[in-house]
Design an enzyme around this catalytic site. Structure first.
Site, PDB file in Angstrom:
ATOM      1  N   HIS A 222      -3.638  -4.167   2.495  1.00 31.35           N
ATOM      2  CA  HIS A 222      -5.002  -3.687   2.394  1.00 31.35           C
ATOM      3  C   HIS A 222      -5.392  -2.704   3.390  1.00 31.35           C
ATOM      4  O   HIS A 222      -5.777  -1.862   3.268  1.00 31.35           O
ATOM      5  CB  HIS A 222      -5.906  -5.016   2.073  1.00 31.35           C
ATOM      6  N   ASP A 223      -5.263  -3.450   4.766  1.00 36.61           N
ATOM      7  CA  ASP A 223      -5.403  -2.450   5.788  1.00 36.61           C
ATOM      8  C   ASP A 223      -3.815  -1.951   6.088  1.00 36.61           C
ATOM      9  O   ASP A 223      -2.762  -2.337   5.917  1.00 36.61           O
ATOM     10  CB  ASP A 223      -5.761  -3.347   7.031  1.00 36.61           C
ATOM     11  N   HIS A 224      -3.852  -0.568   6.197  1.00 39.65           N
ATOM     12  CA  HIS A 224      -2.789   0.393   6.428  1.00 39.65           C
ATOM     13  C   HIS A 224      -2.162   0.488   7.532  1.00 39.65           C
ATOM     14  O   HIS A 224      -1.929   1.383   8.471  1.00 39.65           O
ATOM     15  CB  HIS A 224      -3.067   1.765   5.814  1.00 39.65           C
TER      16      HIS A 224
ATOM     17  N   HIS B 192      -3.113  -9.525  -1.535  1.00 35.89           N
ATOM     18  CA  HIS B 192      -3.126  -8.132  -1.185  1.00 35.89           C
ATOM     19  C   HIS B 192      -4.221  -8.106  -0.168  1.00 35.89           C
ATOM     20  O   HIS B 192      -3.786  -7.409   0.924  1.00 35.89           O
ATOM     21  CB  HIS B 192      -3.891  -7.217  -2.472  1.00 35.89           C
TER      22      HIS B 192
ATOM     23  N   ASN C 187      -6.595  -3.962  -4.977  1.00 30.32           N
ATOM     24  CA  ASN C 187      -7.834  -3.153  -5.764  1.00 30.32           C
ATOM     25  C   ASN C 187      -7.617  -1.977  -6.216  1.00 30.32           C
ATOM     26  O   ASN C 187      -8.282  -1.588  -7.281  1.00 30.32           O
ATOM     27  CB  ASN C 187      -8.855  -3.218  -4.540  1.00 30.32           C
TER      28      ASN C 187
ATOM     29  N   ASP D 144      -1.622  -2.813  -3.805  1.00 31.74           N
ATOM     30  CA  ASP D 144      -1.993  -1.552  -3.941  1.00 31.74           C
ATOM     31  C   ASP D 144      -0.666  -0.495  -4.136  1.00 31.74           C
ATOM     32  O   ASP D 144      -0.053   0.155  -3.486  1.00 31.74           O
ATOM     33  CB  ASP D 144      -2.445  -0.595  -2.618  1.00 31.74           C
TER      34      ASP D 144
ATOM     35  N   ASP E 109       0.687  -1.065   0.047  1.00 31.06           N
ATOM     36  CA  ASP E 109      -0.048  -0.012  -0.012  1.00 31.06           C
ATOM     37  C   ASP E 109       0.904   1.321   0.027  1.00 31.06           C
ATOM     38  O   ASP E 109       0.668   1.944   0.885  1.00 31.06           O
ATOM     39  CB  ASP E 109      -1.017   0.025   1.265  1.00 31.06           C
TER      40      ASP E 109
ATOM     41  N   HIS F 246     -10.483  -2.631   7.162  1.00 27.85           N
ATOM     42  CA  HIS F 246     -11.430  -3.461   6.362  1.00 27.85           C
ATOM     43  C   HIS F 246     -11.872  -4.576   7.145  1.00 27.85           C
ATOM     44  O   HIS F 246     -12.576  -5.500   6.614  1.00 27.85           O
ATOM     45  CB  HIS F 246     -10.402  -3.756   5.131  1.00 27.85           C
TER      46      HIS F 246
END
Ligand SMILES: *[C@@H]1O[C@H](CO)[C@@H](O)[C@H](O)[C@H]1NC(C)=O
Ligand SMILES: *[C@@H]1O[C@H](CO)[C@@H](O)[C@H](O)[C@H]1NC(C)=O
Length: 322
Positions: free
Chosen positions: A240-242, A205, A111, A73, A40, A214
């Site tokens: 995905h989760d930052h 991801h 995504n 990402d 990300d 998320h």
């Protein structure tokens, strides 16, 4: 009608013969393998992306890493517009400049990458622009005693298909979606079963288990997780989760590791999680390292200052029980 039947049969034949492409990456002479994991990230250096990159360079040097894994990402907000999108230069080439990071990068798509021209990220043109770059949808990297299984998780997520008004996604190569997913799962299961690597690491991801923004990805919990559990994988690594996060499964040996702190972070929306499973959660920027030999695997998480926030290790017997 007859044409339709022929089309369906042709597609089945094509899909059923698909296997995950495998690439060899030899471990070090001393029988170790070290790498960094980042997710990300691509924001032209903003949101501490450059600071994270700098510390990756320092830790990469200390560990003498073999490669870098990106959990997706790669380019915000909407992937790459095409092979000539300058984000590739400003968010990747010009950011990860340390000598220790001039290694192979194994990337998956997130995504946000699917909101741009996916085929650009998969194109060998990018590898010509920067020879560190490698991205494919789902593939295997075989490092002898460690085998990596990279999984394209975005097509699993229902809401990207059922709420298409939110964003435009590049689904070329994905439809029919059910075929794409079922064949991917079948190929992955087969590849995992055939693997005799001591350590099996799966990279995607999306989260499977996460206390972050998320949370769990239900589609992966239902369809991917049973295959990972049945095949005794060691680590599932995602973005995905930052955040940076380590959850230990109580039902299996799987460690769920989130390395999604490559740039924008500090979402402030962590949920409660069973303390006996939650080993570590950090809401800020950073990255992860993995050092593995045949008998032992070590992970560490770092913040933007290079401080070690969390360490964990596990070991295995020298001789396989096969
Ligand atoms: C950058 O990192 C520092 C240290 O963790 C943090 O205080 C700051 O808020 C971060 N900046 C951004 C934009 O996230
Ligand atoms: C592995 O972890 C244990 C604690 O869980 C620690 O005592 C040991 O030093 C660690 N080993 C390495 C090589 O980091």
């Amino acid at each position: 009608m007859r044409l339709l039947v022929v089309l369906i049969i042709t597609q089945c034949l094509v899909y059923s013969s698909a296997v995950l492409q495998s690439f060899d990456h030899a471990p070090n002479q001393d029988g170790s393998l070290s790498f960094l994991v980042i997710g990300d990230w691509g924001r032209n250096g903003a949101y501490n992306q450059s600071q994270v990159a700098f510390q990756m360079g320092v830790v990469g040097e200390q560990l003498d890493i073999d490669f870098v894994i990106s959990t997706g990402d790669n380019f915000y907000d909407n992937g790459l517009k095409g092979i000539d999108d300058s984000s590739f230069h400003h968010s990747f080439t010009k950011i990860y400049t340390a000598p220790s990071l001039q290694k192979q990068w194994y990337n998956v798509l997130g995504n946000h990458d699917y909101r741009g021209d996916v085929e650009a990220q998969l194109s060998p043109v990018l590898s010509n622009l920067d020879n560190r770059w490698f991205c494919s949808r789902s593939y295997i990297v075989n490092a002898e005693f460690v085998e990596f299984f990279f999984v394209d998780t975005t097509p699993f997520v229902d809401k990207y298909f059922t709420q298409p008004e939110d964003h435009v996604y590049d689904w070329r190569g994905i439809r029919p979606r059910n075929h794409y997913i079922s064949n991917l799962l079948k190929d992955l299961d087969m590849s995992l079963k055939q693997s005799n690597a001591k350590w099996k690491i799966v990279v995607g991801h999306h989260t499977i288990r996460s206390a972050g923004h998320h949370g769990d990805t239900e589609e992966l919990v239902n369809h991917l997780l049973p295959i990972l559990e049945a095949n005794n994988i060691d680590l599932y690594m995602n973005g995905h989760d930052h955040c940076l996060q380590h959850i230990s499964s109580l039902n299996s040996e799987i460690q769920f590791l989130t390395s999604g702190g490559g740039s924008k972070s500090w979402g402030g929306d962590v949920s409660w999680w069973k303390p006996e499973e939650m080993k570590f959660y950090y809401d800020g920027q950073g990255f992860m390292s993995v050092h593995v030999i045949e008998t032992e695997l070590n992970i560490a998480f770092y913040d933007v200052f290079g401080n070690v926030l969390h360490k964990w290790n596990t070991s295995k017997q020298l001789h396989s029980t096969l």
